[in-house]
Design an enzyme around this catalytic site. Structure first.
Site, PDB file in Angstrom:
ATOM      1  N   PHE A 224       0.870  -1.188   0.000  1.00  0.00           N
ATOM      2  CA  PHE A 224       0.000   0.000   0.000  1.00  0.00           C
ATOM      3  C   PHE A 224       0.905   1.236   0.000  1.00  0.00           C
ATOM      4  O   PHE A 224       1.886   1.296   0.745  1.00  0.00           O
ATOM      5  CB  PHE A 224      -0.881  -0.006   1.259  1.00  0.00           C
ATOM      6  CG  PHE A 224      -2.140   0.811   1.139  1.00  0.00           C
ATOM      7  CD1 PHE A 224      -3.364   0.202   0.942  1.00  0.00           C
ATOM      8  CD2 PHE A 224      -2.095   2.198   1.224  1.00  0.00           C
ATOM      9  CE1 PHE A 224      -4.534   0.954   0.838  1.00  0.00           C
ATOM     10  CE2 PHE A 224      -3.251   2.955   1.116  1.00  0.00           C
ATOM     11  CZ  PHE A 224      -4.477   2.335   0.935  1.00  0.00           C
TER      12      PHE A 224
ATOM     13  N   PHE B   6      -1.404  -2.629   8.054  1.00  0.00           N
ATOM     14  CA  PHE B   6      -2.177  -3.411   9.023  1.00  0.00           C
ATOM     15  C   PHE B   6      -1.654  -4.857   9.092  1.00  0.00           C
ATOM     16  O   PHE B   6      -1.729  -5.496  10.146  1.00  0.00           O
ATOM     17  CB  PHE B   6      -3.661  -3.401   8.612  1.00  0.00           C
ATOM     18  CG  PHE B   6      -4.573  -4.063   9.596  1.00  0.00           C
ATOM     19  CD1 PHE B   6      -5.023  -3.383  10.719  1.00  0.00           C
ATOM     20  CD2 PHE B   6      -5.003  -5.365   9.400  1.00  0.00           C
ATOM     21  CE1 PHE B   6      -5.859  -3.995  11.634  1.00  0.00           C
ATOM     22  CE2 PHE B   6      -5.847  -5.984  10.300  1.00  0.00           C
ATOM     23  CZ  PHE B   6      -6.286  -5.301  11.427  1.00  0.00           C
ATOM     24  N   GLU B   7      -1.125  -5.356   7.986  1.00  0.00           N
ATOM     25  CA  GLU B   7      -0.650  -6.745   7.919  1.00  0.00           C
ATOM     26  C   GLU B   7       0.798  -6.902   8.400  1.00  0.00           C
ATOM     27  O   GLU B   7       1.300  -8.032   8.510  1.00  0.00           O
ATOM     28  CB  GLU B   7      -0.761  -7.269   6.481  1.00  0.00           C
ATOM     29  CG  GLU B   7      -2.167  -7.661   6.043  1.00  0.00           C
ATOM     30  CD  GLU B   7      -3.093  -6.471   5.779  1.00  0.00           C
ATOM     31  OE1 GLU B   7      -2.582  -5.415   5.343  1.00  0.00           O
ATOM     32  OE2 GLU B   7      -4.306  -6.592   6.037  1.00  0.00           O
TER      33      GLU B   7
ATOM     34  N   ALA C  31       3.695   3.010   4.843  1.00  0.00           N
ATOM     35  CA  ALA C  31       3.392   4.446   4.734  1.00  0.00           C
ATOM     36  C   ALA C  31       1.885   4.594   4.924  1.00  0.00           C
ATOM     37  O   ALA C  31       1.100   4.114   4.107  1.00  0.00           O
ATOM     38  CB  ALA C  31       3.813   4.979   3.375  1.00  0.00           C
TER      39      ALA C  31
ATOM     40  N   THR D 200     -11.126   9.747   6.177  1.00  0.00           N
ATOM     41  CA  THR D 200     -11.849   8.869   7.107  1.00  0.00           C
ATOM     42  C   THR D 200     -10.964   8.527   8.307  1.00  0.00           C
ATOM     43  O   THR D 200      -9.750   8.733   8.259  1.00  0.00           O
ATOM     44  CB  THR D 200     -12.228   7.547   6.404  1.00  0.00           C
ATOM     45  OG1 THR D 200     -11.016   6.801   6.202  1.00  0.00           O
ATOM     46  CG2 THR D 200     -12.905   7.801   5.066  1.00  0.00           C
TER      47      THR D 200
ATOM     48  N   HIS E 164      -9.944   5.774   9.078  1.00  0.00           N
ATOM     49  CA  HIS E 164      -9.192   4.556   8.772  1.00  0.00           C
ATOM     50  C   HIS E 164      -7.715   4.708   9.163  1.00  0.00           C
ATOM     51  O   HIS E 164      -7.113   3.794   9.719  1.00  0.00           O
ATOM     52  CB  HIS E 164      -9.321   4.256   7.270  1.00  0.00           C
ATOM     53  CG  HIS E 164      -9.004   2.849   6.897  1.00  0.00           C
ATOM     54  ND1 HIS E 164      -9.784   1.786   7.306  1.00  0.00           N
ATOM     55  CD2 HIS E 164      -8.002   2.318   6.161  1.00  0.00           C
ATOM     56  CE1 HIS E 164      -9.265   0.669   6.839  1.00  0.00           C
ATOM     57  NE2 HIS E 164      -8.179   0.962   6.135  1.00  0.00           N
TER      58      HIS E 164
ATOM     59  N   PHE F 242      10.737   0.148  13.565  1.00  0.00           N
ATOM     60  CA  PHE F 242       9.475   0.649  13.029  1.00  0.00           C
ATOM     61  C   PHE F 242       9.738   1.734  11.990  1.00  0.00           C
ATOM     62  O   PHE F 242       9.970   2.898  12.339  1.00  0.00           O
ATOM     63  CB  PHE F 242       8.656   1.193  14.209  1.00  0.00           C
ATOM     64  CG  PHE F 242       7.231   1.504  13.877  1.00  0.00           C
ATOM     65  CD1 PHE F 242       6.342   0.492  13.565  1.00  0.00           C
ATOM     66  CD2 PHE F 242       6.778   2.812  13.892  1.00  0.00           C
ATOM     67  CE1 PHE F 242       5.013   0.777  13.270  1.00  0.00           C
ATOM     68  CE2 PHE F 242       5.453   3.108  13.595  1.00  0.00           C
ATOM     69  CZ  PHE F 242       4.572   2.084  13.286  1.00  0.00           C
TER      70      PHE F 242
HETATM   71  N1  INI Z   1      -2.471   0.740   4.558  1.00  0.00           N
HETATM   72  C1  INI Z   1      -1.317   1.447   4.561  1.00  0.00           C
HETATM   73  O1  INI Z   1      -0.241   0.855   4.656  1.00  0.00           O
HETATM   74  N2  INI Z   1      -1.341   2.800   4.486  1.00  0.00           N
HETATM   75  C2  INI Z   1      -2.505   3.503   4.397  1.00  0.00           C
HETATM   76  O2  INI Z   1      -2.450   4.767   4.306  1.00  0.00           O
HETATM   77  C3  INI Z   1      -3.725   2.797   4.394  1.00  0.00           C
HETATM   78  N3  INI Z   1      -4.987   3.509   4.295  1.00  0.00           N
HETATM   79  O3  INI Z   1      -4.981   4.737   4.387  1.00  0.00           O
HETATM   80  O4  INI Z   1      -6.014   2.910   4.109  1.00  0.00           O
HETATM   81  C4  INI Z   1      -3.668   1.375   4.462  1.00  0.00           C
HETATM   82  N4  INI Z   1      -4.795   0.627   4.446  1.00  0.00           N
HETATM   83  C5  INI Z   1      -4.812  -0.791   4.160  1.00  0.00           C
HETATM   84  C6  INI Z   1      -4.602  -1.611   5.425  1.00  0.00           C
HETATM   85  O5  INI Z   1      -3.257  -1.538   5.858  1.00  0.00           O
HETATM   86  C7  INI Z   1      -4.926  -3.099   5.158  1.00  0.00           C
HETATM   87  O6  INI Z   1      -4.079  -3.605   4.165  1.00  0.00           O
HETATM   88  C8  INI Z   1      -6.375  -3.332   4.730  1.00  0.00           C
HETATM   89  O7  INI Z   1      -7.274  -2.730   5.654  1.00  0.00           O
HETATM   90  C9  INI Z   1      -6.679  -4.851   4.654  1.00  0.00           C
HETATM   91  O8  INI Z   1      -6.514  -5.470   5.928  1.00  0.00           O
END
Ligand code: INI
Length: 157
Positions: free
Chosen positions: A23, A58-59, A81, A87, A89, A114
């Site tokens: 991402f 998140f992963e 990043a 939102t 999120h 980190f």
């Molecule tokens: N993941 C990121 O690494 N950076 C972001 O800015 C981001 N935003 O803004 O949504 C993001 N979302 C995806 C998240 O990490 C997961 O991959 C997704 O929710 C599936 O579990």
């Protein structure tokens, strides 16, 4: 006489792994370049560096935990990043990534650094990925190398 324990910043003989988010890949690939550069410039061997790509920040905690469980690495770097959108999120992903990466490192007793940017704007992220404010991937790898040395010294190795 005060006893001071300080780590060396060296990748000689070090086996390291980087977990990197796809991402915002235009930023995270620059962070990965920085981390790789730091590893190689400090004497690391390319064959001793493993890169794992994950969908998003998140992963990262699960990837760090799985890497730690292999027992093959003395240092792990998490790169991502997270850029604020319209939102909440951002806050959820940032909180889980921060807490999860820290917990995975502590649970394994391994240096995990980190290198996840949490920025309000794309410009801020670009600046921290090799433009105005250095490269936080490079910095994260340097911190991981130093902590691998500190952990070795504290273990009496
Ligand atoms: N993941 C990121 O690494 N950076 C972001 O800015 C981001 N935003 O803004 O949504 C993001 N979302 C995806 C998240 O990490 C997961 O991959 C997704 O929710 C599936 O579990």
């Amino acid at each position: 006489m005060t006893k001071v324990i300080e780590g060396l910043i060296s990748a000689k003989g070090l086996k390291a792994a980087v977990a990197v988010s796809r991402f915002n890949g235009f930023i995270t690939e620059r962070l990965l370049e920085g981390a790789t550069d730091a590893f190689l410039r400090h004497g690391g061997d390319e064959a001793d560096l493993t890169v794992v790509r994950v969908p998003g920040s998140f992963e990262l905690p699960l990837a760090v935990q799985a890497l730690a469980k292999t027992g093959q690495y003395q240092a792990i770097v998490a790169l991502g990043a997270i850029i604020r959108g319209q939102t909440p999120h951002f806050d959820f992903v940032a909180a889980e990534a921060t807490k999860g990466v820290a917990q995975a490192g502590l649970a394994a007793g391994l240096p995990v650094s980190f290198g996840v940017l949490t920025c309000d704007t794309v410009e801020q992220a670009v600046d921290r990925a090799g433009v105005k404010a250095g490269n936080k991937g490079f910095d994260a790898m340097v911190a991981a190398m130093e902590m691998a040395s500190v952990v070795r010294l504290l273990a009496g190795a």
